[in-house]
Design a protein around this motif. Structure first.
Motif, PDB file in Angstrom:
ATOM      1  N   LEU A 111       0.843  -1.191   0.000  1.00 50.36           N
ATOM      2  CA  LEU A 111       0.000   0.000   0.000  1.00 50.36           C
ATOM      3  C   LEU A 111       0.877   1.239   0.000  1.00 50.36           C
ATOM      4  O   LEU A 111       1.848   1.326   0.746  1.00 50.36           O
ATOM      5  CB  LEU A 111      -0.915   0.021   1.233  1.00 50.36           C
ATOM      6  CG  LEU A 111      -2.021  -1.020   1.272  1.00 50.36           C
ATOM      7  CD1 LEU A 111      -2.752  -0.949   2.614  1.00 50.36           C
ATOM      8  CD2 LEU A 111      -2.998  -0.806   0.124  1.00 50.36           C
ATOM      9  N   VAL A 112       0.502   2.212  -0.838  1.00 50.40           N
ATOM     10  CA  VAL A 112       1.267   3.444  -0.959  1.00 50.40           C
ATOM     11  C   VAL A 112       0.631   4.531  -0.098  1.00 50.40           C
ATOM     12  O   VAL A 112      -0.588   4.703  -0.090  1.00 50.40           O
ATOM     13  CB  VAL A 112       1.338   3.878  -2.440  1.00 50.40           C
ATOM     14  CG1 VAL A 112       2.086   5.203  -2.579  1.00 50.40           C
ATOM     15  CG2 VAL A 112       2.016   2.800  -3.280  1.00 50.40           C
ATOM     16  N   LYS A 113       1.481   5.242   0.645  1.00 53.38           N
ATOM     17  CA  LYS A 113       1.023   6.374   1.463  1.00 53.38           C
ATOM     18  C   LYS A 113       0.620   7.523   0.538  1.00 53.38           C
ATOM     19  O   LYS A 113       1.207   7.671  -0.519  1.00 53.38           O
ATOM     20  CB  LYS A 113       2.146   6.834   2.400  1.00 53.38           C
ATOM     21  CG  LYS A 113       2.541   5.802   3.429  1.00 53.38           C
ATOM     22  CD  LYS A 113       3.725   6.316   4.244  1.00 53.38           C
ATOM     23  CE  LYS A 113       4.212   5.293   5.245  1.00 53.38           C
ATOM     24  NZ  LYS A 113       5.408   5.728   5.961  1.00 53.38           N
ATOM     25  N   PRO A 114      -0.340   8.318   0.927  1.00 48.27           N
ATOM     26  CA  PRO A 114      -1.053   8.287   2.200  1.00 48.27           C
ATOM     27  C   PRO A 114      -1.994   7.083   2.267  1.00 48.27           C
ATOM     28  O   PRO A 114      -2.630   6.726   1.283  1.00 48.27           O
ATOM     29  CB  PRO A 114      -1.828   9.609   2.242  1.00 48.27           C
ATOM     30  CG  PRO A 114      -2.018   9.976   0.803  1.00 48.27           C
ATOM     31  CD  PRO A 114      -0.817   9.424   0.070  1.00 48.27           C
ATOM     32  N   LEU A 115      -2.046   6.478   3.443  1.00 51.50           N
ATOM     33  CA  LEU A 115      -2.854   5.270   3.624  1.00 51.50           C
ATOM     34  C   LEU A 115      -4.328   5.601   3.724  1.00 51.50           C
ATOM     35  O   LEU A 115      -4.716   6.617   4.293  1.00 51.50           O
ATOM     36  CB  LEU A 115      -2.397   4.523   4.874  1.00 51.50           C
ATOM     37  CG  LEU A 115      -0.960   4.020   4.832  1.00 51.50           C
ATOM     38  CD1 LEU A 115      -0.579   3.406   6.164  1.00 51.50           C
ATOM     39  CD2 LEU A 115      -0.758   3.029   3.708  1.00 51.50           C
ATOM     40  N   ASP A 116      -5.126   4.714   3.182  1.00 49.47           N
ATOM     41  CA  ASP A 116      -6.580   4.848   3.183  1.00 49.47           C
ATOM     42  C   ASP A 116      -7.170   3.753   4.070  1.00 49.47           C
ATOM     43  O   ASP A 116      -6.815   2.578   3.929  1.00 49.47           O
ATOM     44  CB  ASP A 116      -7.083   4.711   1.733  1.00 49.47           C
ATOM     45  CG  ASP A 116      -8.580   4.715   1.624  1.00 49.47           C
ATOM     46  OD1 ASP A 116      -9.169   3.610   1.582  1.00 49.47           O
ATOM     47  OD2 ASP A 116      -9.165   5.811   1.584  1.00 49.47           O
ATOM     48  N   LYS A 117      -8.052   4.136   4.975  1.00 54.29           N
ATOM     49  CA  LYS A 117      -8.641   3.197   5.933  1.00 54.29           C
ATOM     50  C   LYS A 117      -9.291   2.002   5.233  1.00 54.29           C
ATOM     51  O   LYS A 117      -9.031   0.854   5.582  1.00 54.29           O
ATOM     52  CB  LYS A 117      -9.678   3.916   6.801  1.00 54.29           C
ATOM     53  CG  LYS A 117     -10.401   2.995   7.762  1.00 54.29           C
ATOM     54  CD  LYS A 117     -11.446   3.730   8.568  1.00 54.29           C
ATOM     55  CE  LYS A 117     -12.164   2.773   9.504  1.00 54.29           C
ATOM     56  NZ  LYS A 117     -13.158   3.453  10.331  1.00 54.29           N
ATOM     57  N   ASP A 118     -10.148   2.263   4.252  1.00 57.14           N
ATOM     58  CA  ASP A 118     -10.855   1.169   3.584  1.00 57.14           C
ATOM     59  C   ASP A 118      -9.896   0.229   2.859  1.00 57.14           C
ATOM     60  O   ASP A 118     -10.071  -0.996   2.898  1.00 57.14           O
ATOM     61  CB  ASP A 118     -11.907   1.717   2.614  1.00 57.14           C
ATOM     62  CG  ASP A 118     -13.061   2.394   3.331  1.00 57.14           C
ATOM     63  OD1 ASP A 118     -13.340   2.035   4.502  1.00 57.14           O
ATOM     64  OD2 ASP A 118     -13.689   3.297   2.742  1.00 57.14           O
ATOM     65  N   LYS A 119      -8.878   0.795   2.196  1.00 58.00           N
ATOM     66  CA  LYS A 119      -7.917  -0.061   1.487  1.00 58.00           C
ATOM     67  C   LYS A 119      -7.160  -0.956   2.461  1.00 58.00           C
ATOM     68  O   LYS A 119      -6.977  -2.139   2.212  1.00 58.00           O
ATOM     69  CB  LYS A 119      -6.926   0.787   0.689  1.00 58.00           C
ATOM     70  CG  LYS A 119      -7.497   1.343  -0.586  1.00 58.00           C
ATOM     71  CD  LYS A 119      -6.438   2.105  -1.360  1.00 58.00           C
ATOM     72  CE  LYS A 119      -7.028   2.720  -2.613  1.00 58.00           C
ATOM     73  NZ  LYS A 119      -6.044   3.522  -3.351  1.00 58.00           N
ATOM     74  N   LEU A 120      -6.715  -0.382   3.577  1.00 60.84           N
ATOM     75  CA  LEU A 120      -5.984  -1.182   4.559  1.00 60.84           C
ATOM     76  C   LEU A 120      -6.870  -2.286   5.130  1.00 60.84           C
ATOM     77  O   LEU A 120      -6.468  -3.451   5.189  1.00 60.84           O
ATOM     78  CB  LEU A 120      -5.430  -0.308   5.683  1.00 60.84           C
ATOM     79  CG  LEU A 120      -4.673  -1.059   6.789  1.00 60.84           C
ATOM     80  CD1 LEU A 120      -3.494  -1.851   6.233  1.00 60.84           C
ATOM     81  CD2 LEU A 120      -4.199  -0.091   7.864  1.00 60.84           C
ATOM     82  N   LEU A 121      -8.079  -1.944   5.529  1.00 55.34           N
ATOM     83  CA  LEU A 121      -8.985  -2.953   6.088  1.00 55.34           C
ATOM     84  C   LEU A 121      -9.332  -4.023   5.065  1.00 55.34           C
ATOM     85  O   LEU A 121      -9.431  -5.208   5.404  1.00 55.34           O
ATOM     86  CB  LEU A 121     -10.245  -2.294   6.640  1.00 55.34           C
ATOM     87  CG  LEU A 121     -10.045  -1.484   7.924  1.00 55.34           C
ATOM     88  CD1 LEU A 121     -11.333  -0.765   8.299  1.00 55.34           C
ATOM     89  CD2 LEU A 121      -9.555  -2.352   9.067  1.00 55.34           C
ATOM     90  N   ASN A 122      -9.505  -3.631   3.803  1.00 53.99           N
ATOM     91  CA  ASN A 122      -9.787  -4.618   2.752  1.00 53.99           C
ATOM     92  C   ASN A 122      -8.613  -5.577   2.568  1.00 53.99           C
ATOM     93  O   ASN A 122      -8.813  -6.788   2.410  1.00 53.99           O
ATOM     94  CB  ASN A 122     -10.119  -3.927   1.429  1.00 53.99           C
ATOM     95  CG  ASN A 122     -11.514  -3.340   1.420  1.00 53.99           C
ATOM     96  OD1 ASN A 122     -12.385  -3.748   2.188  1.00 53.99           O
ATOM     97  ND2 ASN A 122     -11.734  -2.354   0.576  1.00 53.99           N
ATOM     98  N   LYS A 123      -7.391  -5.054   2.600  1.00 53.99           N
ATOM     99  CA  LYS A 123      -6.205  -5.912   2.463  1.00 53.99           C
ATOM    100  C   LYS A 123      -6.106  -6.883   3.641  1.00 53.99           C
ATOM    101  O   LYS A 123      -5.826  -8.058   3.459  1.00 53.99           O
ATOM    102  CB  LYS A 123      -4.930  -5.083   2.354  1.00 53.99           C
ATOM    103  CG  LYS A 123      -4.842  -4.243   1.104  1.00 53.99           C
ATOM    104  CD  LYS A 123      -4.791  -5.081  -0.142  1.00 53.99           C
ATOM    105  CE  LYS A 123      -4.648  -4.215  -1.371  1.00 53.99           C
ATOM    106  NZ  LYS A 123      -4.790  -4.979  -2.612  1.00 53.99           N
TER     107      LYS A 123
END
Length: 135
Positions: A111-123
């Motif tokens: 994941l590339v910063k800036p981090l996104d809440k939904d993307k992190l939780l989906n991963k």
């Protein structure tokens, strides 16, 4: 779930731990060597991490070196692939050399910063660490 966040930026550490609040206990390391030491200590104590969020650009030991060291430890200790820690690279580095290098060394996600809440939780969910959407 137990997560180790390895990043020299306190803001990123707080962001990730805030996203994972309520679903994971989070520990922190400010460079790669400290992160590796915490990873190894957790195994020795019989309480390994489920997830590591790992930055690339850090002092003392970068994320690529840390990732390789972690995977080497798991191989040397014959840790079954299914029980190996899941590693998500969380970095500002978006060039092909870093991305492909990280996957080649054994990360599961990038994941590339800036981090996104939904993307992190989906991963995290895709890695099988969450059974329901925590977002």
């Amino acid at each position: 779930m137990k997560t180790l966040i390895i990043d020299d930026d306190k803001g990123t550490c707080m962001l990730i731990s805030g996203i994972l609040k309520g679903i994971s206990e989070c520990d922190f390391a400010c460079d790669g060597q400290e992160g590796y030491d915490k990873f190894a200590d957790a195994h020795i104590l019989g309480m390994p991490y489920d997830l590591i969020c790992l930055d690339i650009s850090m002092p003392n030991q970068n994320g690529h070196e840390t990732l390789q060291q972690i995977r080497r430890y798991e191989e040397q200790h014959k840790i079954d692939y299914k029980k190996q820690v899941k590693i998500i690279m969380t970095t500002a580095m978006n060039d092909p050399v870093n991305v492909f290098g990280a996957f080649k060394a054994g990360c599961e996600e990038y994941l590339v910063k800036p981090l996104d809440k939904d993307k992190l939780l989906n991963k995290v969910q895709e890695l099988g660490l969450l059974t329901v959407n925590a977002g």
